[in-house]
Write a protein that holds these residues in place. Structure first.
Motif, mmCIF file in Angstrom:
data_model
loop_
_atom_site.group_PDB
_atom_site.id
_atom_site.type_symbol
_atom_site.label_atom_id
_atom_site.label_comp_id
_atom_site.label_asym_id
_atom_site.label_seq_id
_atom_site.Cartn_x
_atom_site.Cartn_y
_atom_site.Cartn_z
ATOM 1 N N LEU A 139 8.056 14.215 -7.462
ATOM 2 C CA LEU A 139 9.350 14.351 -6.787
ATOM 3 C C LEU A 139 9.167 14.863 -5.358
ATOM 4 N N ALA A 140 8.190 15.762 -5.185
ATOM 5 C CA ALA A 140 7.889 16.245 -3.825
ATOM 6 C C ALA A 140 7.433 15.084 -2.948
ATOM 7 N N SER A 141 6.684 14.161 -3.529
ATOM 8 C CA SER A 141 6.191 13.023 -2.741
ATOM 9 C C SER A 141 7.353 12.126 -2.310
ATOM 10 N N ILE A 142 8.397 12.091 -3.117
ATOM 11 C CA ILE A 142 9.555 11.284 -2.719
ATOM 12 C C ILE A 142 10.303 11.961 -1.580
ATOM 13 N N ILE A 143 10.285 13.295 -1.578
ATOM 14 C CA ILE A 143 10.895 14.021 -0.461
ATOM 15 C C ILE A 143 10.139 13.717 0.837
ATOM 16 N N THR A 144 8.805 13.756 0.769
ATOM 17 C CA THR A 144 8.040 13.539 2.004
ATOM 18 C C THR A 144 8.079 12.065 2.433
ATOM 19 N N MET A 145 8.289 11.179 1.488
ATOM 20 C CA MET A 145 8.302 9.745 1.776
ATOM 21 C C MET A 145 9.588 9.307 2.489
ATOM 22 N N ARG A 146 10.668 10.029 2.238
ATOM 23 C CA ARG A 146 11.980 9.679 2.795
ATOM 24 C C ARG A 146 12.314 8.199 2.628
ATOM 25 N N PRO A 147 12.350 7.701 1.398
ATOM 26 C CA PRO A 147 12.646 6.283 1.211
ATOM 27 C C PRO A 147 14.117 6.006 1.488
ATOM 28 N N LYS A 148 14.435 4.724 1.738
ATOM 29 C CA LYS A 148 15.846 4.368 1.877
ATOM 30 C C LYS A 148 16.497 4.370 0.510
ATOM 31 N N LEU A 149 15.736 3.911 -0.488
ATOM 32 C CA LEU A 149 16.237 3.921 -1.865
ATOM 33 C C LEU A 149 15.189 4.529 -2.781
ATOM 34 N N ALA A 150 15.553 5.617 -3.444
ATOM 35 C CA ALA A 150 14.660 6.230 -4.429
ATOM 36 C C ALA A 150 15.179 5.880 -5.817
ATOM 37 N N ILE A 151 14.347 5.211 -6.601
ATOM 38 C CA ILE A 151 14.719 4.919 -7.979
ATOM 39 C C ILE A 151 13.992 5.936 -8.856
ATOM 40 N N LEU A 152 14.747 6.730 -9.592
ATOM 41 C CA LEU A 152 14.141 7.768 -10.431
ATOM 42 C C LEU A 152 14.383 7.404 -11.895
ATOM 43 N N ASP A 153 13.317 7.159 -12.622
ATOM 44 C CA ASP A 153 13.464 6.797 -14.029
ATOM 45 C C ASP A 153 13.371 8.054 -14.884
ATOM 46 N N ASN A 177 18.444 14.074 2.730
ATOM 47 C CA ASN A 177 17.298 13.566 3.490
ATOM 48 C C ASN A 177 17.542 12.152 4.021
ATOM 49 N N GLY A 178 18.623 11.528 3.546
ATOM 50 C CA GLY A 178 18.959 10.199 4.040
ATOM 51 C C GLY A 178 18.742 9.076 3.041
ATOM 52 N N SER A 179 18.346 9.410 1.807
ATOM 53 C CA SER A 179 18.067 8.362 0.817
ATOM 54 C C SER A 179 19.290 8.043 -0.036
ATOM 55 N N SER A 180 19.348 6.787 -0.486
ATOM 56 C CA SER A 180 20.213 6.449 -1.610
ATOM 57 C C SER A 180 19.390 6.702 -2.867
ATOM 58 N N VAL A 181 20.043 7.122 -3.936
ATOM 59 C CA VAL A 181 19.295 7.451 -5.147
ATOM 60 C C VAL A 181 19.875 6.708 -6.344
ATOM 61 N N LEU A 182 19.028 5.940 -7.003
ATOM 62 C CA LEU A 182 19.417 5.298 -8.258
ATOM 63 C C LEU A 182 18.693 6.061 -9.356
ATOM 64 N N VAL A 183 19.461 6.802 -10.152
ATOM 65 C CA VAL A 183 18.812 7.688 -11.123
ATOM 66 C C VAL A 183 19.164 7.286 -12.552
ATOM 67 N N ILE A 184 18.123 7.027 -13.319
ATOM 68 C CA ILE A 184 18.302 6.650 -14.712
ATOM 69 C C ILE A 184 18.253 7.923 -15.539
ATOM 70 N N THR A 185 19.259 8.122 -16.370
ATOM 71 C CA THR A 185 19.324 9.409 -17.066
ATOM 72 C C THR A 185 20.120 9.345 -18.370
ATOM 73 N N HIS A 186 19.803 10.271 -19.260
ATOM 74 C CA HIS A 186 20.593 10.463 -20.467
ATOM 75 C C HIS A 186 21.504 11.669 -20.312
ATOM 76 N N ARG A 187 21.248 12.445 -19.252
ATOM 77 C CA ARG A 187 21.886 13.746 -19.110
ATOM 78 C C ARG A 187 23.228 13.684 -18.409
ATOM 79 N N GLU A 188 24.219 14.212 -19.072
ATOM 80 C CA GLU A 188 25.551 14.241 -18.472
ATOM 81 C C GLU A 188 25.570 15.081 -17.202
ATOM 82 N N GLU A 189 24.743 16.149 -17.183
ATOM 83 C CA GLU A 189 24.734 17.033 -16.008
ATOM 84 C C GLU A 189 24.324 16.251 -14.763
#
Ligand code: ADP
Ligand code: MG
Ligand code: MG
Length: 233
Positions: A139-153, A177-189
């Motif tokens: 996750l830290a690497s995604i912060i430093t990468m600053r992607p336009k779209l981060a897909i988190l499985d 940080n400027g990213s769009s985030v597509l996050v796959i999750t089971h968690r309501e939170e």
């Protein structure tokens, strides 16, 4: 996307806005990871029909490397291991596309995932780290990468429930940080902290909308895909 002649993704109509946190909710086996891999363009996950537009450009024909260059990145459900590669170098590699990174920025990213920089920066991203530690480093690497779209499985898998709040604040940090985030999750939170959510069932995006509504609908109405395929004994 098909597997053994069976279509895994059958009806995906999904739009993720600029700097939007969009969660995908769905039962095990719904096709969420397959969708993530298909968007990223992993080998064996070639798309068959329809378009994948990113920043106004059809990226469906592009390789995984080309998509990464355009600013799409994927965090795996199971974080990767890189024996011999130090945390500082792993984080620096990710930031190469943004003209590099300073030591200070590497440390800052580690703080954001709650890892003490002096304790981790010279360790290897390998066996010696726990799954949770590797997940944080990814996750830290995604912060430093600053992607336009981060897909988190399923970023919450492999981390204890206590730190769910942390994941949520991390996802928000990615957005800031400027990213769009597509996050796959089971968690309501996590869904609740999103701007928008989509419900996936048997390879179809059934509906998109308000995250709270979507997760309520999922909880109350959705029959787990797994139990439809093979009823519990
Ligand atoms: P989810 O991430 O929502 O749990 P997946 O995308 O992993 O779902 O899987 C969707 C469907 O595709 C499931 O029915 C699963 O069994 C099937 N599937 C996924 N990967 C493979 C594979 N490599 N070979 C065969 N079937 C697969
Ligand atoms: Mg699964
Ligand atoms: Mg999955």
């Amino acid at each position: 996307m098909s597997r053994d002649g069976k279509k895994i993704l059958r009806g995906v109509n999904l739009e993720v806005g600029d700097r939007e946190i969009h969660s995908i909710i769905g039962a095990n086996g719904a096709g969420k990871s397959t969708l993530a891999y298909t968007l990223m363009g992993l080998q064996g996950y070639e798309h068959e029909e329809g378009d994948i537009f990113f920043d106004g450009e059809d990226v469906a024909v592009l390789s995984i490397t080309e998509r990464a260059r355009k600013g799409i990145t994927l965090a795996w459900q199971e974080p990767a291991r890189f024996e011999g590669l130090k945390v500082r170098d792993y984080l620096a590699i990710g930031a190469r596309g943004n003209g590099g990174i300073t030591e200070e920025e590497i440390k800052e990213a580690l703080w954001k995932v709650d890892l003490k920089p002096e304790k981790y920066i010279d360790r290897e991203v390998g066996e010696a780290l726990s799954g949770g530690e590797r997940k944080r480093i990814e996750l830290a690497s995604i912060i430093t990468m600053r992607p336009k779209l981060a897909i988190l499985d399923e970023p919450d898998s492999g981390i204890d429930v206590v730190s769910l709040k942390e994941i949520v604040s991390l996802i928000r940090a990615l957005k800031e940080n400027g990213s769009s985030v597509l996050v796959i999750t089971h968690r309501e939170e996590i869904a609740a902290a999103s701007d928008k959510a989509s419900l996936m069932c048997e390879g179809v995006i059934l509906r998109s909308g308000d995250p709270i509504e979507i997760s309520e609908f999922f909880k109350n109405r959705c029959i787990p895909c797994d139990s439809r395929v093979s009823p519990p004994k």
